[in-house]
Design a protein around this motif. Structure first.
Motif, short mmCIF file in Angstrom:
data_model
loop_
_atom_site.label_atom_id
_atom_site.label_comp_id
_atom_site.label_asym_id
_atom_site.label_seq_id
_atom_site.Cartn_x
_atom_site.Cartn_y
_atom_site.Cartn_z
N LYS B 91 1.08 -1.30 0.08
CA LYS B 91 -0.09 -0.18 -0.06
C LYS B 91 0.69 1.08 0.00
O LYS B 91 2.28 1.23 0.57
CB LYS B 91 -0.68 -0.05 1.37
N TYR B 93 1.59 4.80 1.08
CA TYR B 93 1.70 5.53 2.21
C TYR B 93 0.81 7.10 1.99
O TYR B 93 1.68 7.91 1.31
CB TYR B 93 2.54 5.60 3.43
N THR B 94 0.26 7.90 2.52
CA THR B 94 0.11 9.37 2.21
C THR B 94 0.87 9.80 2.92
O THR B 94 0.79 11.41 2.18
CB THR B 94 -1.43 9.54 2.37
N CYS B 95 1.29 9.57 4.81
CA CYS B 95 1.89 10.50 4.90
C CYS B 95 2.96 10.13 5.56
O CYS B 95 3.34 9.60 5.45
CB CYS B 95 0.88 11.29 6.07
N GLU B 96 3.81 11.32 6.11
CA GLU B 96 5.44 11.42 6.33
C GLU B 96 5.43 11.27 7.89
O GLU B 96 4.52 11.85 8.70
CB GLU B 96 6.16 12.76 6.17
N ARG C 89 -2.39 10.74 16.54
CA ARG C 89 -2.00 11.39 14.94
C ARG C 89 -2.07 10.39 14.04
O ARG C 89 -3.29 10.76 12.83
CB ARG C 89 -0.45 11.83 14.37
N ARG C 93 -5.49 11.38 10.80
CA ARG C 93 -4.89 11.64 9.20
C ARG C 93 -6.27 10.25 9.10
O ARG C 93 -6.54 10.26 7.93
CB ARG C 93 -3.45 11.12 9.70
N GLU C 115 -5.07 18.75 4.20
CA GLU C 115 -5.39 17.65 3.57
C GLU C 115 -6.59 15.96 3.78
O GLU C 115 -6.93 16.19 3.27
CB GLU C 115 -4.36 17.22 2.59
N MET D 73 -3.31 -6.60 5.55
CA MET D 73 -2.90 -5.47 4.92
C MET D 73 -2.79 -5.15 3.53
O MET D 73 -2.94 -5.22 2.70
CB MET D 73 -0.99 -5.10 4.92
#
Lengths: 114, 228, 117, 81
Positions: B91, B93-96, C89, C93, C115, D73
């Motif tokens: 998958k 990942y969208t963010c850090e 967090r 998100r 976003e 997953m």
């Protein structure tokens, strides 16, 4: 005595999950429960009342040797590692099955029926 | 229908299990083999003894060949897992991960490695051994993977460590075969009980097993967390 | 010297009681609070304080263990807030809603996770 | 004496194990499995087997849960009928 009940009950619950569910990941979870239950029963065979763990750390223990049975613990130590290997291989096969069929449900596979 | 059938099967098996277990006494004495193990545990004349932890004594010396097979099974499972996972997309990942997690991992990671090494170096004195120590090292590698997306583990290093440690295990066994006449013979002697350098080849073998299992499972973590 | 020992023992029991009280209040807060973030607050803060004071009480009762217990306290102080921060967090998100009675949402005000919303 | 203290723990373990049958979210089922294995660690410790307890805690609770999560997953999270 509570240890026998715990191990046997966990084994039976794992068997029930394995028989009832048709989801592959849940079946593997049930297999893990059965394995853990058997491990508890084997360790409980080696328990001796009032004795300590088989580590000769003090002078008194070295002279008296009042320890529980070390042999089942050594066997179960091997069994746990083999169990995680079996679980990992089974799960990788489940992932491969999902890639081929697109579903985790075993009863949707009509080719196994006859 | 399936539930009723399953209940019948489980109930029958449960009755059998209850009947059997109620005839096995709980908390009675040791078996004959265990009496031999316990009585000869710390004995200067017996080359098969020396470790304070009797379970380690049994696992590494009396049943050392079995442990070699166990390590091989774990290696085969890791190889099979990476074969089946090959070519699967993971998958995106969208963010850090945030700064706090990164810094916290940077502080924690050396201590995790230290704990793993401590557990398999002290395997003959305290509870623990090669397998838990190796797994704890692999957990540290997993933590690094969770907090740094771009991290690439040194895969060739893992392979080299794994292969050389497997060879070293067999070499130690063969030296025992030449010196003492049996595979995995304790050719270093028992040593002084309770010290770190004692119990002959047990610390050597546990360091070998710990490094091998750690490298193996770190490779498994790398295979599952990265695009292959 | 004896009076010092008596004070040490009673201070140890006091810290143990404080610790177990906070360890009891944490799960109660998890049961009673409405949404993820409030529950995280209860679960993290009270268990951190409870575990630290319980460990410190044990250290006062057994002075030989005090060195190890200081290391344990440092470890708890390092790991517990970091993990709860990561949970909160990731919950924000992945768009877990706040409960209806919330009055302020600083993350939305400062457009940090614009976003994500 | 210690056996009677363990009875509620064993009951919690049985309840968690049975609840795996009814949970439809597979991630939750895996977390419940980790709870069951964690309680068995306590049982092993009271059976005077610290070696087995430490191995169970690190290998089964840590590594197996990780492998389950990775497998979920790669597949689906919900159990369909």
């Amino acid at each position: 005595m509570i240890y026998y009940i715990a191990g046997g009950g966990l084994f039976l619950i794992g068997l029930y999950i394995l028989l009832v569910n048709r989801n592959l990941i849940k079946m593997i979870i049930g297999l893990g429960f059965m394995e853990t239950g058997v491990n508890i029963i084997i360790i409980a065979f080696g328990y001796v009342k009032g004795k300590t763990a088989p580590i000769l750390s003090t002078k008194e223990l070295i002279n008296n040797r009042q320890v529980v049975d070390p042999l089942p613990q050594a066997l179960v130590l091997t069994a746990i590692v083999i169990g995680v290997a079996v679980t990992a291989l089974a799960l990788s096969m489940v992932v491969s099955y999902y890639k081929k069929r697109g579903s985790l449900n075993l009863s949707k596979n009509k080719e196994l029926k006859w | 229908m399936r539930h009723i059938f399953a209940l019948i099967v489980v109930g029958t098996l449960g009755l059998g299990l209850f009947y059997t277990l109620s005839h096995i006494p709980f908390g009675k004495g040791l078996s004959e083999v265990s009496k031999y193990y316990v009585e000869n545990a710390i004995d200067k004349n017996d080359p098969h003894a020396g470790a304070t932890n009797i379970v380690t004594d049994i696992v590494v010396l009396y049943r050392g060949f079995d442990t070699l097979g166990e390590v091989t099974v774990l290696f085969l499972a890791a190889t099979g897992l990476s074969v089946f996972f090959f070519g699967l997309k993971k998958k995106e990942y969208t963010c850090e991960p945030s700064l706090i997690v990164k810094r916290g991992t940077g502080i924690i990671f050396p201590f995790i490695l230290l704990l793993g090494v401590y557990i398999f170096v002290h395997g003959h004195l305290t509870p623990g051994g090669g397998f838990p120590g190796g797994v704890i090292i692999a957990t540290g590698v997993l933590l690094i993977y969770l907090c740094c997306r771009d991290y690439k583990a040194p895969h060739s290093l893992f392979k080299v460590i794994e292969g050389s440690m497997g060879t070293l295990f067999v070499i130690v066994g063969l030296i025992g075969l030449i010196v003492g006449g049996s595979f995995l013979f304790n050719f270093l002697g028992a040593g002084k009980t309770g010290e770190l350098v004692s119990a002959g080849i047990i610390p050597i073998l546990y360091i070998v097993i710990g490094l091998k299992v750690g490298a193996e499972l770190s490779g498994l973590v790398k295979d599952t967390m990265e695009d292959v | 010297m004896i009076i010092l020992n008596v004070i040490r023992v009673y201070a140890g029991y006091f810290f143990l009681i404080i610790g177990s009280l906070f360890l009891f209040l944490g799960p109660l807060g998890i049961l009673r609070f409405p949404d993820v973030y409030n529950r995280l607050q209860a679960g993290t803060k009270s268990t951190t304080l409870g575990a630290i004071s319980a460990l410190f009480g044990i250290g006062l009762l057994e002075p030989g263990w005090l060195g190890k217990i200081v290391i344990l306290i440092l470890f708890i102080l390092l790991t517990n807030p970091v993990s709860s921060h990561a949970i909160g967090r990731s919950a924000y998100r992945s768009k877990v809603p706040l409960c209806g009675k919330s009055v302020v949402d600083k993350c939305e005000e400062e457009h940090i996770y614009k976003e994500a919303k | 004496m210690i056996d009677y203290i363990l009875i509620p723990l064993v009951l919690v373990m049985f309840a968690s194990a049975i609840s795996v049958i009814f949970i439809k979210d597979l991630i939750v089922a895996v977390i419940v499995t980790a709870v069951v294995d964690l309680i068995t660690v306590v049982l092993f410790f009271f059976l005077q087997a610290p070696d087995v307890a430490i191995t169970q805690a690190s290998i089964v609770v840590g590594l197996t849960t990780f492998i389950f999560v990775v497998a979920i997953m790669r597949t689906t999270r919900k159990e369909e009928e």
